[in-house]
Design a protein around this motif. Structure first.
Motif, PDB file in Angstrom:
ATOM      1  N   SER B  23       0.847  -1.200   0.000  1.00 36.31           N
ATOM      2  CA  SER B  23       0.000   0.000   0.000  1.00 36.31           C
ATOM      3  C   SER B  23       0.879   1.245   0.000  1.00 36.31           C
ATOM      4  N   GLN B  24       0.243   2.390  -0.067  1.00 35.61           N
ATOM      5  CA  GLN B  24       0.986   3.657   0.019  1.00 35.61           C
ATOM      6  C   GLN B  24       1.728   3.751   1.353  1.00 35.61           C
ATOM      7  N   LEU B  27       4.858   1.740   1.006  1.00 34.80           N
ATOM      8  CA  LEU B  27       5.774   2.441   0.109  1.00 34.80           C
ATOM      9  C   LEU B  27       6.448   3.596   0.857  1.00 34.80           C
ATOM     10  N   GLU B  31      10.383   4.086   1.500  1.00 35.19           N
ATOM     11  CA  GLU B  31      11.045   5.307   1.025  1.00 35.19           C
ATOM     12  C   GLU B  31      11.592   6.163   2.167  1.00 35.19           C
ATOM     13  N   GLU B  51      12.189   2.912  -6.328  1.00 35.09           N
ATOM     14  CA  GLU B  51      10.841   3.261  -5.888  1.00 35.09           C
ATOM     15  C   GLU B  51       9.915   3.536  -7.079  1.00 35.09           C
ATOM     16  N   TYR B  52      10.511   3.965  -8.207  1.00 37.73           N
ATOM     17  CA  TYR B  52       9.681   4.231  -9.391  1.00 37.73           C
ATOM     18  C   TYR B  52       8.929   2.969  -9.802  1.00 37.73           C
ATOM     19  N   LYS B  53       9.680   1.852  -9.837  1.00 34.55           N
ATOM     20  CA  LYS B  53       9.032   0.605 -10.243  1.00 34.55           C
ATOM     21  C   LYS B  53       8.009   0.123  -9.215  1.00 34.55           C
ATOM     22  N   LEU B  54       8.299   0.382  -7.952  1.00 35.42           N
ATOM     23  CA  LEU B  54       7.327  -0.010  -6.929  1.00 35.42           C
ATOM     24  C   LEU B  54       6.025   0.761  -7.131  1.00 35.42           C
ATOM     25  N   ARG B  55       6.168   2.009  -7.524  1.00 27.59           N
ATOM     26  CA  ARG B  55       4.958   2.805  -7.769  1.00 27.59           C
ATOM     27  C   ARG B  55       4.173   2.271  -8.966  1.00 27.59           C
ATOM     28  N   THR B  58       1.198  -0.044  -8.424  1.00 27.42           N
ATOM     29  CA  THR B  58      -0.134   0.446  -8.084  1.00 27.42           C
ATOM     30  C   THR B  58      -0.888   0.943  -9.325  1.00 27.42           C
ATOM     31  N   ASN B  59      -0.171   1.046 -10.458  1.00 26.75           N
ATOM     32  CA  ASN B  59      -0.813   1.598 -11.653  1.00 26.75           C
ATOM     33  C   ASN B  59      -0.924   0.632 -12.823  1.00 26.75           C
TER      34      ASN B  59
END
Lengths: 177, 182
Positions: B23-24, B27, B31, B51-55, B58-59
Motif C-alpha cells: 500500500s501507500q 511504500l 522510502e 521506488e519508481y518501479k514499486l509505484r 499500483t498503476n
C-alpha cells in the motif's frame, strides 16, 4: 490489484497458509536464509552497496530506531483508526509516521531518555509493561502542537481534494441529451 | 489482500505477521524509514532508484507488489511482473511457458546478520518466495518463478533449491534462477 487476486479462494491458498504457519517449515526457512542477504533484481545493487557501508554507529542507531518504531507504530495506527478519518486515514497516518520517525531520529541522535527506555523494553522483552494507553500518552507528548496542526491540515486537504475531484469529474462528463 | 502468517524472530521465537498487498503506507515506510537508515551515508538518491518501479505496481496491471509486515512495519517487499516474462529453459521463445518474474526482492536493512546480529526477523525472503510461487500457480504458471539474484544472495537461492541457469550477460552477469513447476 486486490480484485484480480483470487488467491483467497484457491486450494493453493490453504496449503500456503498451513506452510507459513508451520513451526517446522518456519525454522527451516529461517536457517536457509543464512546471513540475510536475499536481494534479487539488478536495480537493488546500489541498495545492497549502501547497506554494506553502514558503520557500527549507524547500526546502533538503526537498532534503537527500529525497536522504538516497533513499539509505537502499532499503537499509533490503532489510535488513528479510532479517530474515524475515513478515506483520509491513509494520508494522515503517513504524515503521522513521518513526524514520529523524524522525532525518533532526532531523539536517538541526542540520546534522549525515552528512546533508550523504549528500545530497552523491546530488547528485554518487557513490552507488556507499556500498555497502549501509556504509549498513546507518550505519543501525545512526542508530537508537538505544530505536528498535530500539520496532521489535521493533511487530513483536511486530502478530504478537500477528494471532494473537488468528484466535482471536476462531473463537470467534464458530456451532458445527456 | 492480507494473509496472516507467523514470522521467526532473530532468536527463533514466532510472532504474528501479515503478507499484504503493498500500500501507500508500505511504500512510504520503504522510502522514508528504510531510506532514513541510510541517510547517514549521504547517498540516498543512489540507493533508491527502485521506488519508481514499486509505484508502477499500483498503476500497471502486469505488476504486483507485496510486503511482509510485523508490528505494522514493512519487513521485506517483493515486486513481480506477471505478463511479459517466459521461462529461460531451452526451446523456441514461443514454446516457452510464461512465469512470474521477480523484479525486486528485498528485506529491510535490519533483517540481516552482518548489520544486526541476531537480525530482527529471519526468513522474510523465503516467506515472500513461497507466497510468489503460490501466486504463480494461481495465475496458471504452475509455480514457475524466475529472478536475477544479486551476488550476495546467490547462496540463498541455491539453498532454496532453485535451479541455477548461470550468469546473464543482459543483466550485468547476475545469475538467473528459475523455479520449475510445483
Amino acid at each position: 490489484m486486490d480484485d484480480k487476486l483470487s488467491i483467497q479462494h484457491s486450494e493453493h491458498y490453504s496449503d500456503l497458509v498451513a506452510q507459513l504457519n508451520d513451526p517446522v517449515w518456519l525454522k527451516q526457512n529461517a536457517e536457509i536464509e543464512g546471513d540475510g542477504w536475499v536481494e534479487a533484481g539488478n536495480g537493488l545493487q546500489p541498495y545492497v552497496a549502501c547497506l554494506k557501508k553502514l558503520s557500527d554507529q549507524d547500526m546502533r542507531k538503526m537498532k534503537e530506531q527500529v525497536r522504538v518504531l516497533s513499539m509505537l507504530l502499532p499503537v499509533l495506527r490503532d489510535w488513528m483508526v479510532s479517530w474515524e478519518l475515513g478515506a483520509s486515514f491513509e494520508a494522515a497516518y503517513i504524515e503521522a509516521q513521518t513526524l514520529l520517525f523524524h522525532h525518533i531520529q532526532q531523539a536517538a541522535a541526542a540520546q534522549e531518555g525515552w528512546v533508550k527506555e523504549l528500545a530497552s523494553a523491546y530488547e528485554q522483552g518487557t513490552r507488556a509493561e507499556y500498555p497502549p494507553a501509556m504509549l498513546r500518552k507518550r505519543l501525545a507528548e512526542i508530537l508537538t502542537q505544530e505536528n498535530w496542526q500539520a496532521l489535521a491540515k493533511v487530513a483536511t486537504q486530502d478530504m478537500e481534494t477528494r471532494i473537488l475531484q468528484h466535482a471536476q469529474i462531473q463537470t467534464e462528463l458530456p451532458t445527456a441529451v | 489482500m492480507q494473509l496472516p502468517i507467523q514470522v521467526s524472530t532473530g532468536v527463533g521465537a514466532l510472532v504474528p505477521g501479515l503478507i499484504c498487498t503493498m500500500s501507500q503506507e508500505h511504500l512510504f515506510q520503504i522510502e522514508t524509514i528504510w531510506q532514513g537508515i541510510l541517510l547517514a551515508l549521504q547517498e540516498p538518491d543512489k540507493a533508491w532508484n527502485w521506488e519508481y518501479k514499486l509505484r508502477l505496481a499500483t498503476n500497471e496491471e502486469r505488476f504486483e507488489a507485496y510486503v511482509v509486515e510485523v508490528d505494522t512495519l514493512a519487513q521485506g517487499g517483493i515486486l513481480i511482473e506477471t505478463q511479459w516474462h517466459r521461462s529461460q529453459l531451452d526451446g523456441p521463445l514461443s514454446s516457452r511457458p510464461p512465469l512470474v518474474y521477480v523484479e525486486y526482492l528485498a528485506t529491510a536493512p535490519w533483517n540481516r546478520k552482518p548489520l544486526e546480529n541476531p537480525p530482527f526477523y529471519k526468513g522474510i525472503g523465503g516467506t515472500l518466495m513461497a507466497f510468489v510461487r503460490t501466486r504463480s500457480a494461481e495465475l496458471g504458471f504452475d509455480g514457475r518463478v524466475g529472478l536475477h539474484s544479486l551476488p550476495e544472495a546467490d547462496g540463498f537461492y541455491r539453498r532454496q533449491g532453485m535451479p541455477n541457469y548461470g550468469p546473464d550477460p543482459d543483466k550485468d552477469g547476475l545469475v538467473y534462477f528459475e523455479y520449475g513447476t510445483l
